[in-house]
Design a protein around this motif. Structure first.
Motif, short mmCIF file in Angstrom:
data_model
loop_
_atom_site.label_atom_id
_atom_site.label_comp_id
_atom_site.label_asym_id
_atom_site.label_seq_id
_atom_site.Cartn_x
_atom_site.Cartn_y
_atom_site.Cartn_z
N SER A 249 0.91 11.81 -28.15
CA SER A 249 -0.26 11.73 -27.29
C SER A 249 -1.50 11.48 -28.15
O SER A 249 -1.47 11.71 -29.37
N LEU A 250 -2.55 11.03 -27.51
CA LEU A 250 -3.87 10.94 -28.13
C LEU A 250 -4.79 11.82 -27.32
O LEU A 250 -4.83 11.72 -26.08
N ILE A 251 -5.51 12.70 -28.00
CA ILE A 251 -6.41 13.64 -27.33
C ILE A 251 -7.83 13.21 -27.65
O ILE A 251 -8.20 13.09 -28.81
N ILE A 252 -8.62 12.97 -26.61
CA ILE A 252 -9.98 12.46 -26.80
C ILE A 252 -10.98 13.59 -26.58
O ILE A 252 -10.95 14.28 -25.55
N ILE A 253 -11.86 13.76 -27.58
CA ILE A 253 -12.91 14.77 -27.49
C ILE A 253 -14.27 14.08 -27.66
O ILE A 253 -14.35 12.97 -28.20
N GLY A 254 -15.31 14.76 -27.21
CA GLY A 254 -16.66 14.23 -27.37
C GLY A 254 -17.58 14.82 -26.32
O GLY A 254 -17.17 15.54 -25.41
N MET A 255 -18.84 14.48 -26.47
CA MET A 255 -19.87 14.98 -25.57
C MET A 255 -19.72 14.41 -24.17
O MET A 255 -19.13 13.35 -23.98
N PRO A 256 -20.30 15.10 -23.18
CA PRO A 256 -20.39 14.50 -21.84
C PRO A 256 -21.13 13.16 -21.97
O PRO A 256 -22.14 13.07 -22.68
N GLY A 257 -20.61 12.15 -21.32
CA GLY A 257 -21.23 10.84 -21.39
C GLY A 257 -20.72 9.96 -22.52
O GLY A 257 -21.11 8.81 -22.64
#
Length: 176
Positions: free
Chosen positions: A7-15
């Motif tokens: 799997s690839l898990i994507i993280i980051g700020m809202p927007g």
């Protein structure tokens, strides 16, 4: 792990574009897609904003941690909520399923994209500004990321291409 099952898990700020880029990646890589914010909403039968309003930002983070710890997805693109990185347990759990991709977007760009700060369901302290939230979270994103994607000046197709190339390079390096 076979890259097809990873799997690839994507993280980051809202927007930052986690859900949008995640869906595009899922199409390009023939993987299933899951948005953990939607899983929280489905479990609680409420919007994130309603949960924030009724229970507060710490409760929303707790709900998110529980959802993430119950995530057992191989061969998925997983778009996390922006506050996923507050839980070390959850992030370590997600790392078992694949690489963590941080979509790194500059604060100025994020502020232009987020025009519904008070209705979007962003887990933050009541008086905390978006800039303060960014300053608090960015080091956490960097801590957990296996791959950092600089999103400055790139369109969606370029970002998808970069994630795919980076992920393939990292997988080849691990295999060597």
């Amino acid at each position: 792990m076979n890259p097809y099952h990873q799997s690839l898990i994507i993280i980051g700020m809202p927007g930052a574009g986690k859900s949008t880029i995640g869906l595009l990646l899922a199409k390009h890589l023939a993987k299933d897609f899951v948005d953990t914010d939607l899983l929280i909403q489905l479990e609680h039968r409420k919007t994130l904003q309603d949960i924030l309003h009724e229970q507060g930002h710490l409760a929303l983070r707790d709900h998110e941690e529980k959802i993430l710890l119950n995530t057992h997805y191989t061969n998925h693109i997983i778009a996390t909520g922006g506050s996923a990185v507050y839980s070390d347990k959850a992030m370590q759990h997600l790392k078992k399923f694949g690489q963590i991709i941080f979509l790194d977007v500059a604060i100025q760009e994020l502020e232009q994209r987020i025009n519904n700060m008070n209705t979007r369901g962003i887990a933050r302290a009541p008086q905390q500004t978006f800039a303060e939230l960014y300053a608090e979270r960015r080091p956490l994103y960097l801590r957990y990321a296996d791959i950092v994607i600089d999103c400055q000046g790139k369109n969606q197709d370029q970002l998808v291409e970069e994630v795919i190339c980076q992920e393939a390079e990292d997988f080849a390096a691990e295999d060597a």
